[in-house]
Design a protein around this motif. Structure first.
Motif, PDB file in Angstrom:
ATOM      1  N   ARG A 125     -82.661  41.654 -58.974  1.00  6.41           N
ATOM      2  CA  ARG A 125     -83.434  42.038 -60.419  1.00  6.41           C
ATOM      3  C   ARG A 125     -83.645  40.931 -61.327  1.00  6.41           C
ATOM      4  O   ARG A 125     -84.704  40.730 -61.707  1.00  6.41           O
ATOM      5  N   MET A 126     -82.568  40.155 -61.528  1.00  2.00           N
ATOM      6  CA  MET A 126     -82.737  38.778 -62.417  1.00  2.00           C
ATOM      7  C   MET A 126     -83.845  37.856 -61.847  1.00  2.00           C
ATOM      8  O   MET A 126     -84.547  37.165 -62.737  1.00  2.00           O
ATOM      9  N   LYS A 127     -83.800  37.714 -60.632  1.00  2.00           N
ATOM     10  CA  LYS A 127     -84.789  36.778 -60.055  1.00  2.00           C
ATOM     11  C   LYS A 127     -86.225  37.411 -60.228  1.00  2.00           C
ATOM     12  O   LYS A 127     -87.018  36.562 -60.665  1.00  2.00           O
ATOM     13  N   ASN A 128     -86.303  38.538 -60.221  1.00  2.00           N
ATOM     14  CA  ASN A 128     -87.694  39.252 -60.328  1.00  2.00           C
ATOM     15  C   ASN A 128     -88.288  38.971 -61.958  1.00  2.00           C
ATOM     16  O   ASN A 128     -89.143  38.953 -62.336  1.00  2.00           O
ATOM     17  N   PHE A 129     -87.187  39.104 -62.608  1.00  2.00           N
ATOM     18  CA  PHE A 129     -87.227  39.070 -64.233  1.00  2.00           C
ATOM     19  C   PHE A 129     -87.814  37.898 -64.705  1.00  2.00           C
ATOM     20  O   PHE A 129     -88.779  37.536 -65.328  1.00  2.00           O
ATOM     21  N   ILE A 130     -87.238  36.731 -64.009  1.00  2.00           N
ATOM     22  CA  ILE A 130     -87.505  35.413 -64.272  1.00  2.00           C
ATOM     23  C   ILE A 130     -88.917  35.005 -63.871  1.00  2.00           C
ATOM     24  O   ILE A 130     -89.743  34.319 -64.398  1.00  2.00           O
ATOM     25  N   ARG A 183     -79.393  31.882 -57.009  1.00  2.00           N
ATOM     26  CA  ARG A 183     -79.476  31.785 -55.449  1.00  2.00           C
ATOM     27  C   ARG A 183     -77.981  31.624 -54.963  1.00  2.00           C
ATOM     28  O   ARG A 183     -77.858  32.184 -53.626  1.00  2.00           O
ATOM     29  N   GLY A 184     -77.212  30.898 -55.386  1.00  2.00           N
ATOM     30  CA  GLY A 184     -75.781  30.634 -54.809  1.00  2.00           C
ATOM     31  C   GLY A 184     -75.026  32.182 -54.964  1.00  2.00           C
ATOM     32  O   GLY A 184     -74.374  32.275 -53.979  1.00  2.00           O
ATOM     33  N   ILE A 222     -88.156  24.958 -66.683  1.00  2.00           N
ATOM     34  CA  ILE A 222     -86.589  24.197 -66.590  1.00  2.00           C
ATOM     35  C   ILE A 222     -85.715  25.405 -66.818  1.00  2.00           C
ATOM     36  O   ILE A 222     -84.887  25.491 -65.829  1.00  2.00           O
ATOM     37  N   VAL A 223     -85.662  26.374 -67.624  1.00  2.00           N
ATOM     38  CA  VAL A 223     -85.012  27.506 -67.766  1.00  2.00           C
ATOM     39  C   VAL A 223     -84.879  28.237 -66.361  1.00  2.00           C
ATOM     40  O   VAL A 223     -83.982  28.631 -65.848  1.00  2.00           O
ATOM     41  N   SER A 224     -86.193  28.350 -65.880  1.00  2.00           N
ATOM     42  CA  SER A 224     -86.160  29.468 -64.694  1.00  2.00           C
ATOM     43  C   SER A 224     -85.574  28.612 -63.574  1.00  2.00           C
ATOM     44  O   SER A 224     -84.594  29.178 -62.593  1.00  2.00           O
ATOM     45  N   HIS A 225     -85.718  27.155 -63.676  1.00  2.00           N
ATOM     46  CA  HIS A 225     -84.953  26.481 -62.547  1.00  2.00           C
ATOM     47  C   HIS A 225     -83.404  26.310 -62.547  1.00  2.00           C
ATOM     48  O   HIS A 225     -82.859  26.633 -61.573  1.00  2.00           O
ATOM     49  N   ASP A 226     -83.181  26.201 -63.835  1.00  2.00           N
ATOM     50  CA  ASP A 226     -81.496  26.485 -64.155  1.00  2.00           C
ATOM     51  C   ASP A 226     -81.080  27.476 -63.855  1.00  2.00           C
ATOM     52  O   ASP A 226     -79.863  27.643 -63.473  1.00  2.00           O
ATOM     53  N   LEU A 227     -81.793  28.699 -64.164  1.00  2.00           N
ATOM     54  CA  LEU A 227     -81.371  30.060 -63.877  1.00  2.00           C
ATOM     55  C   LEU A 227     -81.164  30.348 -62.492  1.00  2.00           C
ATOM     56  O   LEU A 227     -80.394  31.067 -61.962  1.00  2.00           O
ATOM     57  N   LYS A 228     -82.609  29.909 -61.644  1.00  2.00           N
ATOM     58  CA  LYS A 228     -82.271  30.425 -60.286  1.00  2.00           C
ATOM     59  C   LYS A 228     -81.386  29.659 -59.541  1.00  2.00           C
ATOM     60  O   LYS A 228     -81.159  30.263 -58.389  1.00  2.00           O
ATOM     61  N   LEU A 244     -74.013  43.626 -56.973  1.00  2.00           N
ATOM     62  CA  LEU A 244     -73.993  42.343 -57.269  1.00  2.00           C
ATOM     63  C   LEU A 244     -75.374  41.798 -56.751  1.00  2.00           C
ATOM     64  O   LEU A 244     -76.187  41.118 -57.230  1.00  2.00           O
ATOM     65  N   VAL A 245     -75.696  42.108 -55.327  1.00  2.00           N
ATOM     66  CA  VAL A 245     -76.983  41.651 -55.054  1.00  2.00           C
ATOM     67  C   VAL A 245     -78.177  42.326 -55.455  1.00  2.00           C
ATOM     68  O   VAL A 245     -79.264  41.525 -55.736  1.00  2.00           O
TER      69      VAL A 245
END
Length: 275
Positions: A265-270, A231-232, A221-227, A259-260
């Protein structure tokens, strides 16, 4: 020639008769010698019999000594067996072929909560948990009928105070003691504490599995809510740098690229957390 043969036979008969008569007359003339002869013969016979009796007595002496040794060993063996029976930490019971307790050791009395006089003459099925009676009775019948020599089983007993205990039981049929003395020896180990520990472990494992499932669901749930917002943000940054690169100075381009990179990096961390 036939007449000569007859005469020869007659002469032989006369000769034997004369010899026999001479022996008889000599014996009658020497009765004392004859008596001593008989006494010597009797003496020799008695000496031979005495020798045989002496040998027999020696053998009997050795046999008696061996018998006394066997008796001593048997007494020691019985004392040793009794000490094992009385001192064993495992419950031991002697049952007849109807499953009635003949004798029980102190350990079994403690396990089941009965005194020695109380436990004797109790049917073992009468203190067996109702859910274990069918399986235990089937194995016991196979034992008595000679289909098996022994069997092991985990089963529950009902103590005198009505508490349920788990036990590890081994039953063996002893048949060669005598026609009127055949019995079953039961060795009963109390494994109640072990079973309770196993049950607690199972409960702990079950709770851990539920917690892991909850963590997996939470992470999803957290990954979905963060991703979704990442993505936006990433799409917006790519749009800006694509469509407005010529309107941005070098510092603006560097900020958008930063920023990109941060979004990636945040996506890879999740993703790493989920793995």
């Amino acid at each position: 020639s036939s007449m000569a043969n007859v005469v020869a036979h007659i002469l032989k008969f006369i000769a034997f008769y004369c010899i026999y008569k001479a022996i008889i007359q000599n014996t009658l003339k020497n009765p004392i010698d004859a008596m001593f002869y008989e006494l010597d013969s009797m003496k020799n016979e008695l000496a031979e019999k005495n020798h045989q009796i002496s040998k027999t007595n020696q053998k009997l002496t050795h046999d008696i000594e061996d018998l006394h040794m066997v008796e001593r060993l048997l007494r020691k063996s019985k004392a040793w067996s009794r000490s094992i029976f009385e001192g064993s930490p495992v419950g031991i019971a002697l049952l007849n072929t109807n499953g009635i307790v003949i004798e029980a050791n102190p350990a079994l009395e403690r396990i089941l909560g009965y005194s020695g006089s109380e436990i004797r003459n109790i049917g073992i099925s009468n203190i067996t948990h109702i859910d274990d009676i069918e399986n235990d009775s089937r194995l016991f019948d196979d034992l008595i009928e000679g289909n098996i020599d022994s069997y092991k089983i985990e089963k529950r007993y009902i103590r005198k105070d009505e508490k349920v205990i788990w036990s590890n039981v081994k039953m063996s049929y002893i048949q060669n003691v005598g026609e009127d003395f055949q019995f079953i020896i039961a060795m009963i180990e109390d494994i109640t504490q072990q079973k309770e520990n196993e049950e607690r472990q199972l409960q702990l494992v079950s709770r851990l599995e539920e917690t892991n499932k909850e963590l997996d669901n939470f992470a999803y749930i957290v990954s979905h809510d963060l991703k979704a917002p990442l993505r936006g943000i990433g799409s917006l940054a790519n749009w800006l740098i694509t469509d407005y690169r010529d309107k941005l100075d070098s510092e603006g381009v560097d900020i958008i690229n930063l920023l990109v990179n941060r979004v990636e990096r945040m996506k890879n961390f999740i993703d790493g957390i989920l793995q």
